[in-house]
Design an enzyme around this catalytic site. Sequence first.
Site, mmCIF file in Angstrom:
data_model
loop_
_atom_site.group_PDB
_atom_site.id
_atom_site.type_symbol
_atom_site.label_atom_id
_atom_site.label_comp_id
_atom_site.label_asym_id
_atom_site.label_seq_id
_atom_site.Cartn_x
_atom_site.Cartn_y
_atom_site.Cartn_z
ATOM 1 N N VAL A 85 -5.225 -3.656 0.931
ATOM 2 C CA VAL A 85 -6.206 -3.019 1.826
ATOM 3 C C VAL A 85 -6.999 -4.089 2.563
ATOM 4 O O VAL A 85 -7.623 -4.951 1.946
ATOM 5 C CB VAL A 85 -7.183 -2.103 1.043
ATOM 6 C CG1 VAL A 85 -8.214 -1.491 1.981
ATOM 7 C CG2 VAL A 85 -6.429 -1.008 0.297
ATOM 8 N N GLU A 137 3.590 -3.590 10.528
ATOM 9 C CA GLU A 137 4.518 -3.314 9.433
ATOM 10 C C GLU A 137 5.949 -3.462 9.952
ATOM 11 O O GLU A 137 6.175 -3.466 11.173
ATOM 12 C CB GLU A 137 4.307 -1.879 8.933
ATOM 13 C CG GLU A 137 2.948 -1.641 8.304
ATOM 14 C CD GLU A 137 2.675 -2.543 7.115
ATOM 15 O OE1 GLU A 137 3.400 -2.488 6.125
ATOM 16 O OE2 GLU A 137 1.713 -3.335 7.180
ATOM 17 N N ASP A 186 -0.424 3.689 7.877
ATOM 18 C CA ASP A 186 -0.838 2.500 7.119
ATOM 19 C C ASP A 186 -2.317 2.618 6.727
ATOM 20 O O ASP A 186 -2.678 2.417 5.565
ATOM 21 C CB ASP A 186 -0.599 1.250 7.979
ATOM 22 C CG ASP A 186 -1.101 -0.012 7.307
ATOM 23 O OD1 ASP A 186 -0.420 -0.511 6.394
ATOM 24 O OD2 ASP A 186 -2.201 -0.480 7.666
ATOM 25 N N LYS A 206 -4.174 3.084 2.946
ATOM 26 C CA LYS A 206 -5.306 2.269 2.470
ATOM 27 C C LYS A 206 -6.476 3.167 2.069
ATOM 28 O O LYS A 206 -7.183 2.903 1.102
ATOM 29 C CB LYS A 206 -5.716 1.275 3.560
ATOM 30 C CG LYS A 206 -4.642 0.200 3.786
ATOM 31 C CD LYS A 206 -4.858 -0.551 5.086
ATOM 32 C CE LYS A 206 -3.844 -1.662 5.262
ATOM 33 N NZ LYS A 206 -3.806 -2.218 6.614
ATOM 34 N N LYS A 235 0.826 -1.234 0.000
ATOM 35 C CA LYS A 235 0.000 0.000 0.000
ATOM 36 C C LYS A 235 0.842 1.259 0.000
ATOM 37 O O LYS A 235 0.432 2.285 -0.546
ATOM 38 C CB LYS A 235 -0.974 0.018 1.183
ATOM 39 C CG LYS A 235 -0.337 -0.273 2.521
ATOM 40 C CD LYS A 235 -0.700 -1.643 2.962
ATOM 41 C CE LYS A 235 0.186 -2.115 4.085
ATOM 42 N NZ LYS A 235 -0.311 -3.245 4.784
ATOM 43 N N GLY A 265 -2.019 -10.461 8.979
ATOM 44 C CA GLY A 265 -1.516 -11.781 9.382
ATOM 45 C C GLY A 265 -1.161 -12.633 8.173
ATOM 46 O O GLY A 265 -1.601 -12.367 7.049
ATOM 47 N N GLY A 307 -6.347 -6.783 4.427
ATOM 48 C CA GLY A 307 -5.975 -8.196 4.497
ATOM 49 C C GLY A 307 -6.855 -9.115 3.676
ATOM 50 O O GLY A 307 -6.956 -8.978 2.460
ATOM 51 N N ILE A 315 -10.029 -9.397 3.504
ATOM 52 C CA ILE A 315 -11.358 -8.912 3.080
ATOM 53 C C ILE A 315 -11.335 -8.520 1.609
ATOM 54 O O ILE A 315 -10.498 -7.723 1.202
ATOM 55 C CB ILE A 315 -11.794 -7.660 3.881
ATOM 56 C CG1 ILE A 315 -11.734 -7.906 5.380
ATOM 57 C CG2 ILE A 315 -13.170 -7.188 3.463
ATOM 58 C CD1 ILE A 315 -12.100 -6.679 6.199
HETATM 59 P P1 NAP Z 1 8.214 -8.657 6.162
HETATM 60 O O1 NAP Z 1 7.829 -9.743 7.081
HETATM 61 O O2 NAP Z 1 9.051 -7.529 6.650
HETATM 62 O O3 NAP Z 1 8.944 -9.337 4.899
HETATM 63 C C1 NAP Z 1 9.595 -8.614 3.890
HETATM 64 C C2 NAP Z 1 10.341 -9.577 2.980
HETATM 65 O O4 NAP Z 1 10.867 -8.844 1.884
HETATM 66 C C3 NAP Z 1 11.531 -10.283 3.652
HETATM 67 O O5 NAP Z 1 11.609 -11.616 3.230
HETATM 68 C C4 NAP Z 1 12.762 -9.503 3.144
HETATM 69 O O6 NAP Z 1 13.913 -10.287 2.989
HETATM 70 C C5 NAP Z 1 12.266 -9.074 1.772
HETATM 71 N N1 NAP Z 1 12.885 -7.817 1.360
HETATM 72 C C6 NAP Z 1 12.704 -6.595 1.918
HETATM 73 N N2 NAP Z 1 13.448 -5.682 1.252
HETATM 74 C C7 NAP Z 1 14.115 -6.345 0.288
HETATM 75 C C8 NAP Z 1 15.056 -5.973 -0.701
HETATM 76 N N3 NAP Z 1 15.461 -4.716 -0.828
HETATM 77 N N4 NAP Z 1 15.530 -6.926 -1.549
HETATM 78 C C9 NAP Z 1 15.135 -8.204 -1.410
HETATM 79 N N5 NAP Z 1 14.232 -8.632 -0.499
HETATM 80 C C10 NAP Z 1 13.749 -7.718 0.344
HETATM 81 O O7 NAP Z 1 6.918 -7.962 5.517
HETATM 82 P P2 NAP Z 1 5.437 -8.570 5.421
HETATM 83 O O8 NAP Z 1 4.722 -8.357 6.698
HETATM 84 O O9 NAP Z 1 5.479 -9.924 4.820
HETATM 85 O O10 NAP Z 1 4.768 -7.528 4.392
HETATM 86 C C11 NAP Z 1 5.062 -7.576 3.021
HETATM 87 C C12 NAP Z 1 4.145 -6.588 2.280
HETATM 88 O O11 NAP Z 1 2.780 -6.965 2.490
HETATM 89 C C13 NAP Z 1 4.241 -5.145 2.751
HETATM 90 O O12 NAP Z 1 4.007 -4.295 1.661
HETATM 91 C C14 NAP Z 1 3.098 -5.025 3.746
HETATM 92 O O13 NAP Z 1 2.644 -3.707 3.896
HETATM 93 C C15 NAP Z 1 2.058 -5.880 3.069
HETATM 94 N N6 NAP Z 1 1.031 -6.450 3.917
HETATM 95 C C16 NAP Z 1 1.370 -7.077 5.076
HETATM 96 C C17 NAP Z 1 0.377 -7.653 5.860
HETATM 97 C C18 NAP Z 1 0.685 -8.366 7.152
HETATM 98 O O14 NAP Z 1 -0.257 -8.749 7.851
HETATM 99 N N7 NAP Z 1 1.943 -8.556 7.498
HETATM 100 C C19 NAP Z 1 -0.962 -7.574 5.444
HETATM 101 C C20 NAP Z 1 -1.276 -6.929 4.244
HETATM 102 C C21 NAP Z 1 -0.270 -6.373 3.495
HETATM 103 P P3 NAP Z 1 14.687 -10.932 4.269
HETATM 104 O O15 NAP Z 1 13.737 -11.972 4.794
HETATM 105 O O16 NAP Z 1 15.923 -11.506 3.734
HETATM 106 O O17 NAP Z 1 14.887 -9.783 5.220
HETATM 107 N N1 HSE Z 2 0.163 -3.698 9.357
HETATM 108 C C1 HSE Z 2 -1.063 -3.883 8.676
HETATM 109 C C2 HSE Z 2 -2.190 -3.944 9.696
HETATM 110 C C3 HSE Z 2 -1.035 -5.145 7.869
HETATM 111 O O1 HSE Z 2 -1.910 -4.079 10.889
HETATM 112 O O2 HSE Z 2 -3.346 -3.834 9.301
HETATM 113 C C4 HSE Z 2 -2.232 -5.311 6.975
HETATM 114 O O3 HSE Z 2 -2.223 -4.373 5.948
#
Ligand code: NAP
Ligand code: HSE
Length: 429
Positions: free
Chosen positions: A134, A192, A203, A207, A107, A304, A136, A138
Amino acid sequence: MEQERTIRAALLGAGTVGKGVYKLAGLLQEDIVKKTGARLVIDRILVRDKNRKREGIPAEILTDRWEEIAEDEGIEIVIELMGGIEPALTYIQEALRRGKQVITANKDLLAEHGAQLFEAAAGQGCDLHFEASVAGAIPIIRPLRQSLAAAGLTEVMGIVNGTTNYILTKMSEEGMGYEEALQLATRLGYAESDPTADVEGYDAGRKLAIMASIAFNSRVTFPQVYTEGITKITAEDIRYAKEFGYAIKLIGMTRLTEEGIEVKVHPMLIPDQHPLASVRDSFNAVFVHGQACDDAMFMGRGAGEMPTASAVMGDVIDCMRNILHGSCGKIGCGCYLNLPVKPIQETASRFFLRLQVTDKPGALANIAGILGNNSVSIGQVVQKKSHNGVAELVIITDSVRERHFNDAIRILEGMSVIREISGIIRVYG
Ligand code: NAP
Ligand code: HSE
């Protein structure tokens, strides 16, 4: 016998969401063949540290070189799950330039560079899917872009950050401290990589920018969204809110008005009877209102590993169908209007105002006078307690233009009877 069609995809990122997507793709392998007619193969994953062991992911498919994915012509879908602006922006642009379909949950990127990315996708006739960006699990992006395209949308409002909803739930129901609740949310994979984005409302603001752009066909970017987080909410505020029959939630709201688009994120007192008051933990909920559709509500897990992976994989399956039917890139940007965004000062709200006041005759009358002189009408007022000559005053105002309310607050701040302005929170309705 006809050979099975294979579609190769690469993941950028193997963090919370990336791991979930890889796992779910494995679990759904045969199901996807039946659903789409092709086999999905994820055989490249970009990470920062390819030497770190990652449960369930074979080490040989990890790479730290983007070129290995960009230059591999057999990779048809790039699934970006790294987060942040760079290098995600450069990688997605290059993937599109090379004719690859793109799916992202990012986002941050869409809320600032959405127009650029949609233009790049349209230029190549490529898909750019972003359901997971946006709320998760949903489904809200697809409904806004497709199912509600004829609804005449005028309002989108809801809880769109799982981390803050989890923190507020824990503080309110279990009396847990803010820091402990934030640590738990981080451990559960909701937050995040920098949780400031969650707790300061950025965040949710991102969204809101994405949803407002789609709902009102006019590009809204994150810097145009007013954001206020939950860091100033205290246990006292939560206690008083409960007493008055409200829950405190971080609410995102965007409205189409004659003067432009209102778009804001801030904590809000929500009446206990309102459906949003009972949205707990990492759940999110989005209400939409449209001239033709009237009211509709969407609710589910907002963050999640597996809930987010579910949304990403929904996009993957959609994208595979488009590839197989030669129909990629059929939905473009959609921002054909150029509406102004209304400054926050010109929007209206009700306010909860908690004051520490010198307990002496005439103090309340003075405060009421200042509020009244600035067009702030008092809906409810309660003097909660008096201790050492200081009384706590809780006021709930009627709806007032924010500019007028802030003028009144500036005057109150300079009054000798006001010891402290302890809390200002907007109130629903
Ligand atoms: P995360 O746990 O921090 O994972 C990020 C991943 O990307 C890691 O594997 C990291 O590698 C890799 N990475 C980061 N920068 C990089 C780079 N420059 N080159 C290569 N690899 C790189 O993040 P996440 O929670 O999975 O979230 C990922 C995306 O989904 C974000 O945009 C977030 O806003 C979105 N999102 C997350 C959720 C949630 O619930 N977590 C929900 C909806 C959307 P390493 O493992 O080697 O560090
Ligand atoms: N950090 C975000 C949240 C992840 O807590 O809603 C889902 O976009």
